[in-house]
Design a protein around this motif. Structure first.
Motif, PDB file in Angstrom:
ATOM      1  N   LEU A  96       2.346   8.981   4.392  1.00  0.00           N
ATOM      2  CA  LEU A  96       2.201   7.657   4.037  1.00  0.00           C
ATOM      3  C   LEU A  96       3.299   6.848   3.860  1.00  0.00           C
ATOM      4  O   LEU A  96       4.238   7.337   3.905  1.00  0.00           O
ATOM      5  N   HIS A  98       5.000   3.344   2.110  1.00  0.00           N
ATOM      6  CA  HIS A  98       4.994   2.577   0.688  1.00  0.00           C
ATOM      7  C   HIS A  98       4.877   3.512  -0.362  1.00  0.00           C
ATOM      8  O   HIS A  98       3.981   3.342  -0.934  1.00  0.00           O
ATOM      9  N   SER A  99       5.550   4.478  -0.538  1.00  0.00           N
ATOM     10  CA  SER A  99       5.528   5.546  -1.445  1.00  0.00           C
ATOM     11  C   SER A  99       5.550   4.908  -2.938  1.00  0.00           C
ATOM     12  O   SER A  99       4.844   5.429  -3.883  1.00  0.00           O
ATOM     13  N   GLU A 101       4.515   2.079  -4.123  1.00  0.00           N
ATOM     14  CA  GLU A 101       3.246   1.644  -4.370  1.00  0.00           C
ATOM     15  C   GLU A 101       2.198   2.595  -4.544  1.00  0.00           C
ATOM     16  O   GLU A 101       1.321   2.475  -5.594  1.00  0.00           O
ATOM     17  N   PHE A 102       2.140   3.799  -3.839  1.00  0.00           N
ATOM     18  CA  PHE A 102       1.304   4.871  -4.102  1.00  0.00           C
ATOM     19  C   PHE A 102       1.514   5.456  -5.390  1.00  0.00           C
ATOM     20  O   PHE A 102       0.350   5.752  -6.320  1.00  0.00           O
ATOM     21  N   LEU A 105       0.480   3.076  -8.291  1.00  0.00           N
ATOM     22  CA  LEU A 105      -1.065   2.941  -8.445  1.00  0.00           C
ATOM     23  C   LEU A 105      -1.459   4.252  -9.350  1.00  0.00           C
ATOM     24  O   LEU A 105      -2.346   4.293 -10.272  1.00  0.00           O
ATOM     25  N   ILE A 138      -8.182   1.847  -4.138  1.00  0.00           N
ATOM     26  CA  ILE A 138      -7.181   1.371  -3.274  1.00  0.00           C
ATOM     27  C   ILE A 138      -6.444   2.866  -2.793  1.00  0.00           C
ATOM     28  O   ILE A 138      -6.231   2.988  -1.547  1.00  0.00           O
ATOM     29  N   LEU A 139      -6.262   3.633  -3.687  1.00  0.00           N
ATOM     30  CA  LEU A 139      -5.769   5.271  -3.228  1.00  0.00           C
ATOM     31  C   LEU A 139      -6.580   5.767  -2.201  1.00  0.00           C
ATOM     32  O   LEU A 139      -5.991   6.243  -1.342  1.00  0.00           O
ATOM     33  N   TYR A 142      -5.751   4.369   1.359  1.00  0.00           N
ATOM     34  CA  TYR A 142      -4.404   4.084   1.281  1.00  0.00           C
ATOM     35  C   TYR A 142      -3.848   4.402   2.587  1.00  0.00           C
ATOM     36  O   TYR A 142      -2.708   3.754   3.046  1.00  0.00           O
ATOM     37  N   ARG A 144      -3.689   3.709   5.757  1.00  0.00           N
ATOM     38  CA  ARG A 144      -4.126   2.475   6.460  1.00  0.00           C
ATOM     39  C   ARG A 144      -4.609   2.911   8.102  1.00  0.00           C
ATOM     40  O   ARG A 144      -5.466   2.214   8.490  1.00  0.00           O
ATOM     41  N   SER A 149     -10.167   7.460   6.244  1.00  0.00           N
ATOM     42  CA  SER A 149      -9.519   6.957   4.809  1.00  0.00           C
ATOM     43  C   SER A 149     -10.295   5.651   4.635  1.00  0.00           C
ATOM     44  O   SER A 149     -10.646   5.192   3.630  1.00  0.00           O
ATOM     45  N   VAL A 235      -5.003  12.182  -2.939  1.00  0.00           N
ATOM     46  CA  VAL A 235      -5.984  11.510  -3.940  1.00  0.00           C
ATOM     47  C   VAL A 235      -7.226  12.222  -3.885  1.00  0.00           C
ATOM     48  O   VAL A 235      -7.769  11.966  -4.962  1.00  0.00           O
TER      49      VAL A 235
END
Length: 476
Positions: A96, A98-99, A101-102, A105, A138-139, A142, A144, A149, A235
Motif C-alpha cells: 500500500l 500513503h501509509s 493515511e492508512f 484512518l 475507505i480502508l 484503500y 487503489r 478492493s 483491513v
C-alpha cells in the motif's frame, strides 16, 4: 463539568493528526517510523484511560456517558487498534502507498468507536456509528490498484448507505413517537406498562436491521464475504472484529437503557435472527475455498452465538456476550494475522495453498490451529470458556433449544476448521522452503496466542472487569 474526562478522546484525535502530519514530512524510506509512533501513542492513551478508571459522569443531559461499560470497550478498541497497526506493518510496506493515511484512518475509526461506547442518545450514537463506517469504507477500498478492493469498497458503501438510511429512519420514528432521543427518556416513556404501539415496533425493526448490517447478522450479511475477500488483508482482520464489536456495543446499550421495559416484545426477533445467523453462517462456510471468505462466514456464525446472549437479556447473559466478544476478538485476530503473515510471504490466500505449512513455519501453523480450535470452542482455549459461560447464562433464561442449536453449529464449524488444519499438517506439498516471520509479526502472534490461552485457562480477572462494566448498564 469535568472536561478532563474527554482526555482519552482528545489525545487520540491529536495522535491521529500527528501521524498524518509526520507522513507529510518523513521521506519514503522512513515511513515505517509511523508504526511505533501510532502504537506507542495508543499505549499511552490506554494508560491515561486506566488512570481515569474510577471517574464516572454524564455530559449534556446523558448524550455522552463516562461509566465502567464505556471504559471497558474504550480499552478494548484501543487494544484492537494497537494489534492491527502492528500486524499491518509488513503488509502496508509491501502493498500500500500513503501509509500515514492508512494508520490515521485506523486511529480515527478507533476514536469513533470510543465515542460510540459512550453514546447515551440516538443522534450521538448514529454520528459515531457513521464516522466509524466512513473509515471502514475507505480502508476497504484503500488498495487503489486492486480491482477487487475497489469492488469491495463500492459494494460496502452502497449497502452501508441503505442500512444507515433504515437505521436513521427508525431513530426518527422513535423520536416522533416518544418525543426524545435520550435512551433513559425512551425507557421512561416505555415503562408505563402500555407496551409498544405499532409505530414503535416498526421503528425497532428498522433499528435492528440497521445495526444487523453493521454486525453482519442474517439476512443483512450479504456484504461480508465479498468485502472480506476484496479488502486488503489487515483491513479484513480489522473489519472482522471492529465492525461487529462496535455494533454490539451500541446494540447492548440501546436495549439495556432504552428498550429494557419492553424486552419481551423484541426478544423474539433477536432469537429468530440468532438462530438463522449461526446456522447459515456455519453451513455456507463449509464449501468455501478462499480463506478470507471462509472466515467471513465463520464470523457470521459467531455473531449468531453472540445474539444468543442478547436474546437472553439478563446481566449474566450480557456478561457472557461481552466475554465471548473478547474471546472471539483474540481468536479471530490470531487467525487473520496468520493469514496476513502467510500472504506476505507467499502471496497466496486459497485454503489448499496452506498445505505443508506445519513444516515450513511450525509456529505459524501452531497459532493458526489454536485460533481455529478456539473459534470452534475446544477446551483450554478462549472459545471454549467464553462459549460455556455464554450458553450457560442463556440456558438459565430458558433458551435451551437455542443453546442446543448453538452447540450443534459449533460442531459443524469444527468440521471446516479441521479441513484447514488438515491442509497444514497432513496434505503433501511441493514447497519445502522455510517461511521466516518478522520480529513484529512474531510478537503479535505471541501476544494473541497467550491471550487465547490465558482467557481459556484463567478468565477471572477479565470476568471481574466485564462484571463491573455490565453492572453499570443494569444498575443505571
Amino acid at each position: 463539568m469535568n472536561y478532563w474526562l474527554f482526555l482519552p478522546e482528545f489525545s487520540l484525535t491529536a495522535l491521529a493528526f500527528l501521524v498524518l502530519a509526520l507522513d507529510l514530512f518523513l521521506p519514503q524510506g522512513k515511513k515505517e517510523y509511523l508504526v511505533p509512533v501510532a502504537s506507542l501513542g495508543l499505549l499511552v492513551i490506554m494508560g491515561i484511560l486506566v488512570a481515569m478508571r474510577q471517574e464516572e459522569a454524564s455530559f449534556y443531559n446523558g448524550l455522552f456517558l463516562v461509566d465502567s461499560y464505556a471504559f471497558f470497550f474504550k480499552l478494548f478498541f484501543l487494544a484492537l487498534g494497537f494489534i492491527i497497526i502492528l500486524a499491518a506493518k509488513d503488509f502496508v510496506k509491501k502493498n500500500l502507498s500513503h501509509s500515514g493515511e492508512f494508520y490515521g484512518l485506523i486511529l480515527f475509526s478507533v476514536l469513533a468507536m470510543m465515542l460510540m461506547a459512550s453514546s447515551g442518545e440516538l443522534i450521538m450514537a448514529y454520528i459515531s456509528l457513521e464516522l466509524s463506517s466512513f473509515g471502514f469504507y475507505i480502508l476497504t477500498a484503500y488498495a487503489r490498484d486492486d480491482l477487487k478492493s475497489n469492488e469491495a469498497g463500492v459494494k460496502y458503501i452502497l449497502l452501508g448507505a441503505f442500512a444507515s438510511a433504515l437505521l436513521l429512519y427508525g431513530m426518527s420514528l422513535i423520536y416522533g413517537l416518544v418525543g426524545s432521543t435520550g435512551f433513559e427518556e425512551i425507557a421512561l416513556a416505555l415503562g408505563d406498562g402500555s407496551g409498544m404501539q405499532p409505530g414503535l415496533v416498526v421503528a425497532l425493526v428498522m433499528v435492528i436491521a440497521g445495526l444487523g448490517f453493521k454486525i453482519a447478522a442474517v439476512p443483512f450479511h450479504s456484504w461480508a464475504p465479498d468485502v472480506y475477500e476484496g479488502a486488503p488483508m489487515p483491513v479484513t482482520a480489522y473489519l472482522a472484529v471492529a465492525s461487529k464489536a462496535a455494533g454490539l456495543v451500541l446494540l447492548i446499550r440501546f436495549f439495556a437503557l432504552a428498550f429494557a421495559p419492553v424486552a419481551d416484545q423484541w426478544q423474539g426477533i433477536i432469537i429468530a435472527v440468532s438462530a438463522v445467523t449461526m446456522t447459515l453462517g456455519n453451513l455456507v462456510a463449509i464449501p468455501q475455498r478462499n480463506i478470507k471468505r471462509l472466515l467471513a462466514y465463520s464470523s457470521i456464525g459467531q455473531v449468531g452465538y453472540l445474539l444468543v446472549g442478547v436474546a437472553a437479556f439478563s446481566p449474566l447473559a450480557i456478561q457472557g456476550v461481552v466475554f465471548h466478544l473478547v474471546g472471539y476478538a483474540a481468536s479471530t485476530l490470531a487467525a487473520f494475522v496468520c493469514v496476513i503473515a502467510y500472504f506476505n510471504l507467499t502471496r497466496k490466500e486459497e485454503i489448499p495453498d496452506f498445505a505443508g505449512l506445519a513444516e515450513r513455519s511450525p509456529f505459524l501453523a501452531l497459532v493458526f490451529s489454536a485460533s481455529l480450535f478456539s473459534l470452534a470452542g475446544l477446551p483450554f482455549l478462549a472459545g471454549f470458556t467464553t462459549k460455556f459461560y455464554l450458553f450457560t447464562a442463556a440456558a438459565e433464561q430458558g433458551l435451551l433449544w437455542l443453546v442446543a442449536l448453538a452447540v450443534v453449529n459449533s460442531l459443524i464449524s469444527l468440521y471446516y476448521y479441521l479441513l484447514i488444519i488438515k491442509q497444514m499438517y497432513i496434505s503433501p506439498t511441493q514447497e519445502t522452503s522455510k517461511l521466516p516471520l518478522s520480529n513484529s509479526m512474531k510478537g503479535v502472534l505471541g501476544i494473541l496466542f497467550l491471550a487465547m490461552v490465558f482467557i481459556g485457562v484463567y478468565p477471572a480477572p477479565l470476568l471481574s472487569l466485564i462484571h463491573t462494566a455490565v453492572q453499570a448498564l443494569f444498575l443505571g
